[in-house]
Design a protein around this motif. Structure first.
Motif, short mmCIF file in Angstrom:
data_model
loop_
_atom_site.label_atom_id
_atom_site.label_comp_id
_atom_site.label_asym_id
_atom_site.label_seq_id
_atom_site.Cartn_x
_atom_site.Cartn_y
_atom_site.Cartn_z
N UNK A 1 -5.89 -1.83 6.35
CA UNK A 1 -5.88 -1.02 5.13
C UNK A 1 -6.47 0.36 5.36
N UNK A 2 -7.54 0.44 6.12
CA UNK A 2 -8.17 1.73 6.41
C UNK A 2 -7.24 2.62 7.24
N UNK A 3 -6.57 2.04 8.21
CA UNK A 3 -5.64 2.82 9.03
C UNK A 3 -4.42 3.26 8.21
N UNK A 4 -3.92 2.36 7.36
CA UNK A 4 -2.75 2.69 6.54
C UNK A 4 -3.09 3.80 5.55
N UNK A 5 -4.29 3.78 4.99
CA UNK A 5 -4.70 4.85 4.06
C UNK A 5 -4.67 6.21 4.77
N UNK B 1 -8.58 -11.83 -1.93
CA UNK B 1 -7.21 -11.46 -2.27
C UNK B 1 -6.67 -10.44 -1.26
N UNK B 2 -5.37 -10.33 -1.20
CA UNK B 2 -4.72 -9.35 -0.33
C UNK B 2 -5.14 -7.94 -0.73
N UNK B 3 -5.26 -7.68 -2.02
CA UNK B 3 -5.67 -6.36 -2.50
C UNK B 3 -7.07 -6.02 -1.99
N UNK B 4 -7.98 -6.99 -2.06
CA UNK B 4 -9.34 -6.74 -1.60
C UNK B 4 -9.37 -6.55 -0.08
N UNK B 5 -8.59 -7.35 0.63
CA UNK B 5 -8.52 -7.19 2.08
C UNK B 5 -7.98 -5.81 2.44
N UNK C 1 10.30 4.97 1.68
CA UNK C 1 11.10 3.75 1.80
C UNK C 1 10.76 3.12 3.14
N UNK C 2 10.16 1.94 3.08
CA UNK C 2 9.73 1.25 4.29
C UNK C 2 10.82 0.29 4.74
N UNK D 1 0.80 -1.23 0.00
CA UNK D 1 0.00 0.00 0.00
C UNK D 1 0.83 1.28 0.00
N UNK D 2 2.08 1.18 0.45
CA UNK D 2 2.91 2.38 0.62
C UNK D 2 3.43 2.85 -0.74
#
Length: 192
Positions: A178-182, A167-171, A25-26, A19-20
């Motif tokens: 995903x919501x927190x990372x966004x 899928x990981x993308x859908x998750x 750079x992670x 997602x990054x």
């Protein structure tokens, strides 16, 4: 921008790396030479996320973020909650955790639950938090082979499949982390 993601969970790292954006750079804990268990001794998900991020910043000197996630089940008064990873014991075994959860819900009709992720960011001497929640329910049996943790028994609202069946993308699109990372990424983009 360079940031450490303070986790030893390879599955979480993979989810977030997807997602990054490229301008960030992670780094993993291994990348900075941290091979210890980062403390998580707080009584809340929010507290654990902050504790982990502050520990890495203080001990290793890197700007970083950390998350803590819990599964909160209505019929169990929010269990397993902050103890989600250690629900069935300190061995942190997902199979044991799932079995304990299913056993406790065996005779319950109310299977409503939510996943909650809190991300704590320490950047330029300031602390910020971001929260993602995904409501759903616990299935009666495990379904699917993907994902990790409680994914085989958690079905998000409006979906027929468990997190382990998508899928990981859908998750990442519908899930708590995903919501927190966004929110985290949106904030970071305002800093550059």
């Amino acid at each position: 921008m360079q940031l450490v993601f303070a986790t030893n969970n390879i599955n979480k790292l993979k989810e977030v790396q997807r997602m990054v954006p490229d301008n960030i750079e992670l780094l993993s804990l291994v990348d900075i030479g941290c091979f210890e268990d980062v403390p998580e001794t707080q009584s809340t998900i929010h507290g654990n996320a902050i504790q982990k991020a502050e520990y890495i910043k203080t001990t290793y000197g890197y700007d970083c973020f950390a998350d803590d996630t819990g599964l909160e089940v209505d019929a169990l008064n929010g269990e397993p909650g902050v103890l989600s990873a250690r629900y069935a014991g300190i061995q942190r075994n997902s199979e044991d955790n799932i079995q304990k959860l299913l056993n406790k819900l065996k005779d319950r009709n109310n299977r409503h639950a939510q996943f909650k992720t809190v991300i704590a960011l320490v950047l330029n001497g300031e602390q910020h938090t971001f929260t993602g929640i995904c409501k759903g329910e616990i299935t009666k049996r495990k379904r699917g082979n993907d994902g990790f943790g409680y994914d085989p028994v958690f079905k998000a609202e409006g979906y027929d499949k468990t997190f382990a069946e998508i899928s990981l993308e859908e998750k990442n699109e519908i899930g708590h982390r995903g919501r927190a990372v966004k929110q985290l990424i949106h904030f970071l983009n305002t800093q550059t």
